[in-house]
Write an enzyme that holds these catalytic residues in place. Structure first.
Site, PDB file in Angstrom:
ATOM      1  N   LYS A 172       0.868  -1.307  -0.078  1.00 16.96           N
ATOM      2  CA  LYS A 172       0.018  -0.141  -0.029  1.00 16.96           C
ATOM      3  C   LYS A 172       0.834   1.314   0.166  1.00 16.96           C
ATOM      4  CE  LYS A 172      -1.575   3.053   2.086  1.00 16.96           C
ATOM      5  NZ  LYS A 172      -1.318   4.197   1.882  1.00 16.96           N
ATOM      6  N   GLU A 248       9.343   1.105  10.785  1.00 19.21           N
ATOM      7  CA  GLU A 248      10.487   2.063  10.774  1.00 19.21           C
ATOM      8  C   GLU A 248       9.761   3.366  10.976  1.00 19.21           C
ATOM      9  OE1 GLU A 248      12.333   4.584   9.790  1.00 19.21           O
ATOM     10  OE2 GLU A 248      12.620   3.860   7.863  1.00 19.21           O
ATOM     11  N   CYS A 282      13.748  10.248   7.142  1.00 21.98           N
ATOM     12  CA  CYS A 282      13.708  10.237   8.511  1.00 21.98           C
ATOM     13  C   CYS A 282      14.903  10.091   9.221  1.00 21.98           C
ATOM     14  CB  CYS A 282      12.817   8.627   8.808  1.00 21.98           C
ATOM     15  SG  CYS A 282      13.614   7.420   7.725  1.00 21.98           S
ATOM     16  N   GLU A 379      10.094  16.229  14.156  1.00 21.62           N
ATOM     17  CA  GLU A 379      10.646  15.772  12.878  1.00 21.62           C
ATOM     18  C   GLU A 379      10.235  17.213  11.928  1.00 21.62           C
ATOM     19  OE1 GLU A 379       9.539  11.923  10.968  1.00 21.62           O
ATOM     20  OE2 GLU A 379      11.532  11.514  10.640  1.00 21.62           O
TER      21      GLU A 379
HETATM   22  P1  ADP Z   1       4.224  10.158   5.846  1.00 19.30           P
HETATM   23  O1  ADP Z   1       2.887  10.648   5.262  1.00 19.30           O
HETATM   24  O2  ADP Z   1       5.012  11.075   6.573  1.00 19.30           O
HETATM   25  O3  ADP Z   1       4.808   9.516   4.874  1.00 19.30           O
HETATM   26  P2  ADP Z   1       2.440   8.645   7.576  1.00 19.30           P
HETATM   27  O4  ADP Z   1       2.691   8.011   8.670  1.00 19.30           O
HETATM   28  O5  ADP Z   1       1.195   9.644   7.353  1.00 19.30           O
HETATM   29  O6  ADP Z   1       3.830   9.334   7.077  1.00 19.30           O
HETATM   30  O7  ADP Z   1       2.208   7.829   6.315  1.00 19.30           O
HETATM   31  C1  ADP Z   1       2.785   6.542   5.881  1.00 19.30           C
HETATM   32  C2  ADP Z   1       1.985   5.806   5.195  1.00 19.30           C
HETATM   33  O8  ADP Z   1       0.980   5.185   5.913  1.00 19.30           O
HETATM   34  C3  ADP Z   1       1.254   6.048   3.811  1.00 19.30           C
HETATM   35  O9  ADP Z   1       1.330   5.051   2.976  1.00 19.30           O
HETATM   36  C4  ADP Z   1       0.129   6.335   4.557  1.00 19.30           C
HETATM   37  O10 ADP Z   1      -1.090   6.528   3.462  1.00 19.30           O
HETATM   38  C5  ADP Z   1      -0.225   5.257   5.393  1.00 19.30           C
HETATM   39  N1  ADP Z   1      -1.396   5.795   6.411  1.00 19.30           N
HETATM   40  C6  ADP Z   1      -1.669   6.941   7.226  1.00 19.30           C
HETATM   41  N2  ADP Z   1      -2.569   6.750   7.747  1.00 19.30           N
HETATM   42  C7  ADP Z   1      -2.834   5.238   8.041  1.00 19.30           C
HETATM   43  C8  ADP Z   1      -3.707   4.744   8.864  1.00 19.30           C
HETATM   44  N3  ADP Z   1      -4.445   5.118   9.710  1.00 19.30           N
HETATM   45  N4  ADP Z   1      -3.527   3.420   8.523  1.00 19.30           N
HETATM   46  C9  ADP Z   1      -3.089   2.772   7.649  1.00 19.30           C
HETATM   47  N5  ADP Z   1      -2.137   3.330   6.899  1.00 19.30           N
HETATM   48  C10 ADP Z   1      -1.916   4.779   6.946  1.00 19.30           C
END
Ligand code: ADP
Length: 475
Positions: A172, A248, A282, A379
């Site tokens: 995903k 991570e 990161c 961050e």
């Molecule tokens: P960033 O946007 O800084 O990369 P995030 O932690 O917001 O960090 O997102 C990392 C990944 O997790 C992305 O693929 C995002 O779509 C997904 N993501 C964000 N929120 C959720 C959630 N509640 N459940 C599952 N996946 C999520």
């Protein structure tokens, strides 16, 4: 350019028919519309991965290895096109995007080599009663969730070891950058990875789709790279099904410069640790701690180098710093900078958002940053270097460890004994000692404290996708 879901070896629209837009961060314009996977698509992807699982696990390691090796070759041959795609959807400068393609492809080559090294163990029980035979088996169906900052490398860093181990996956990708993940799927298919082994599910409703997959008992592992905030939610969901996790999460890397350091090397290292990927990493140096006697010199030199960087569209060959990925990211960076300035910091260069289109932020150096400023706790994820002074080794270590994160730290000193001593005392999964870059597919990447659980890369990266099975044998 592929824009549909990739499930069971086929490009398919979302069952809802929904699509979402991907924007060019340099202009804010739409560059593509991508199928928006929902819960039923997520289940279809898990179906495909579960069905492909047994045959892939039984495929000779050498065959799995060769498919990964071929994927490395294909990525290498198409490096320029892939770099353009990364730059287009992520915004990063082409030079960074090219670096990412090499790094990303290298995970396929490394894990092609590791695929044939999943050896177990044999021992005699201490009592002498039996043999202890330990074999390694693939964990099973893995859900991989990746961020937008390294759209290729974060995918290959998970897909490489999963496939080497004999696992099947549903990836995903981040919704800001799904195009690169879809390009990876096409390359893996061309490299001979069978249908259903790798499935890619772009989705704007990631909470729902990932949550649904984690409820499916066929899913046995979650590997996530992203924020600590989302990581916590996913750990709680994974706990329900007692799913194996590799996490991570965020970083807040200190960059410590002792007065005895080679300052030229420290400046070079700082430029890499801070500015690789425009600061959207990161591993990016987030807090600069510089020993008081060299702080003015270091700050001026860093500000001078930062102010000379050419900012522009990532896809322009001469650009050194592209725009940030989206509006939210620029707004967050700017609010951290303004907060620091309001509490007494000085901008040696940069320090405010430019007018005009695109998600740009100028390279910025801040001095005199208050110790409790939010910019030292959160961050930044942008091209901003806050500098704080210290005196002596104990204070440096105390400041470096004053965070809930523990991904990486950078230490510059001319005294190797001190460097190793401080490296041991700093609470981080990785240390760059007189070096501004630690990422390497051959090394275990990961954090301690709230920066995560588990390691990616190295031999440990393979073990994360294998379960040990112990067989007590008499013979
Ligand atoms: P960033 O946007 O800084 O990369 P995030 O932690 O917001 O960090 O997102 C990392 C990944 O997790 C992305 O693929 C995002 O779509 C997904 N993501 C964000 N929120 C959720 C959630 N509640 N459940 C599952 N996946 C999520």
């Amino acid at each position: 350019m592929e824009t549909d879901l990739f499930i069971a070896g086929k490009w398919v629209p979302a069952s809802s028919g929904n699509r979402f837009d991907v924007l060019d961060p340099a202009t804010g314009d739409v560059v593509a519309s991508v199928a928006d996977g929902g819960e039923s698509d997520a289940i279809a992807a898990v179906d495909a991965a579960a069905e492909a699982g047994p045959a892939w696990a039984a495929t000779p390691p050498r065959v799995r290895s060769e498919a990964l090796r071929r994927a490395w070759e294909l990525m290498t041959e198409r490096a320029d096109d892939l770099a353009k795609l990364i730059s287009l959807e992520n915004g990063k400068a082409l030079v960074d995007a090219k670096g990412e393609v090499t790094y990303a492809a290298e995970f396929f080559r490394w894990f092609a080599e590791e695929a044939v090294r999943g050896a177990g163990e044999l021992n005699t029980a201490p009592s002498g009663a039996n043999r202890i035979l330990v074999t390694r088996q693939p964990v099973g169906v893995c859900v991989l969730v990746t961020p937008w900052n390294f759209p290729a490398a974060m995918a290959t860093r998970k897909i490489g070891p999963a496939l080497a181990a004999g696992c099947t996956v549903v990836l995903k990708p981040a919704s800001d950058t799904p195009l690169t993940a879809l390009a990876m799927a096409a390359i893996l298919a061309e490299a001979g990875v069978p249908s259903g082994v790798v499935n890619v599910l772009p989705s704007r409703s990631s909470g729902k789709t990932v949550g649904r997959m984690l409820k499916d008992p066929r899913v046995r592992k979650l590997s996530f790279t992203g924020s600590t905030e989302v990581g916590r939610i996913l750990l709680a969901q994974a706990a329900e099904g007692v799913i194996n996790t590799s996490m991570e999460l965020g970083g807040n890397a200190p960059f410590v410069v002792f007065a005895d350091a080679d300052l030229d090397a420290a400046i070079e290292g700082a430029m890499i640790a801070k500015m690789r990927n425009g600061g959207e990493a990161c591993t990016a140096a987030n807090r600069f701690y510089v020993e008081a006697s060299v702080a003015a010199d270091f700050s001026q030199r860093l500000a001078s180098r930062m102010s000379q960087l050419k900012v522009g569209p990532g896809t322009d060959e001469s650009t050194q710093v592209g725009p940030l990925v989206n509006e939210d990211t620029v707004a967050k960076v700017d609010s951290l900078v303004q907060g620091a300035l309001e509490s007494g910091a000085k901008a040696e260069t940069g320090g405010s958002r430019p007018e005009g289109a695109g998600f740009y932020y100028p390279p910025t150096v801040l001095t005199g940053v208050a110790p409790d400023a939010a910019i030292l706790r959160e961050e930044i994820f942008g091209p901003v270097a806050p500098i704080v002074t210290f005196t002596g080794e104990d204070e440096a270590v105390r400041l470096a460890n004053d965070t809930e994160y523990g991904l990486v730290a950078y230490v510059y000193t001319g005294d190797l004994a001190r460097g190793l001593r401080v490296s041991e005392r700093i609470e981080a999964g990785m240390v760059g000692l007189n070096r501004g870059l630690v990422s390497d597919p051959a090394a275990p990447f990961g954090g301690v404290k709230q920066s995560g659980i588990g390691r990616e890369g190295g031999h440990e990266g393979l073990l994360e996708y294998l379960e040990s099975k112990y067989i007590a044998v008499n013979w």
